[in-house]
Design a protein around this motif. Structure first.
Motif: not given
Ligand SMILES: [Zn+2]
Ligand SMILES: [Zn+2]
Length: 104
Positions: A43-51, A75-77, A79-81
């Protein structure tokens, strides 16, 4: 959820293009679920190295396909804890079988 520094970026044509390219590359599937053998639409594209304010203008980070991964909401949530499940320590989550696993 977008922070102020990234609001303009997330509305840019560059991001729309990079996001589309990442989703197409990943077949619109959550790549973390896929690693576990689950087929879940991304549902989204995540930045592995955070912006951050210092790299949001850096194409090596902001729009580099190697820094982008398609994920589902859950999974996105993770990843971000943002998901804290009871006794789960930071950096760990539960896989689809309920096993405690380190999040990557
Ligand atoms: Zn993200
Ligand atoms: Zn997922």
């Amino acid at each position: 959820m977008a922070k102020d520094f990234s609001r303009a970026f997330y509305h840019s044509a560059e991001w729309a293009q990079a996001r589309d390219a990442a989703l197409t590359r990943d077949a619109h599937l959550c790549q973390h679920c896929l690693k576990r053998g689950d087929i879940t639409p991304a549902v989204m594209v995540h930045h592995i190295k955070e912006l951050s304010p210092s790299n949001v203008d850096d194409p090596d980070i902001a729009t580099n396909p190697d820094n982008l991964v398609s994920l589902c909401d859950r999974c996105h949530k993770q990843v971000h804890g943002w998901i804290r499940q009871g006794a789960t320590r930071q950096g760990f989550g539960f896989d689809s079988d309920g096993n405690l696993v380190p999040l990557d």
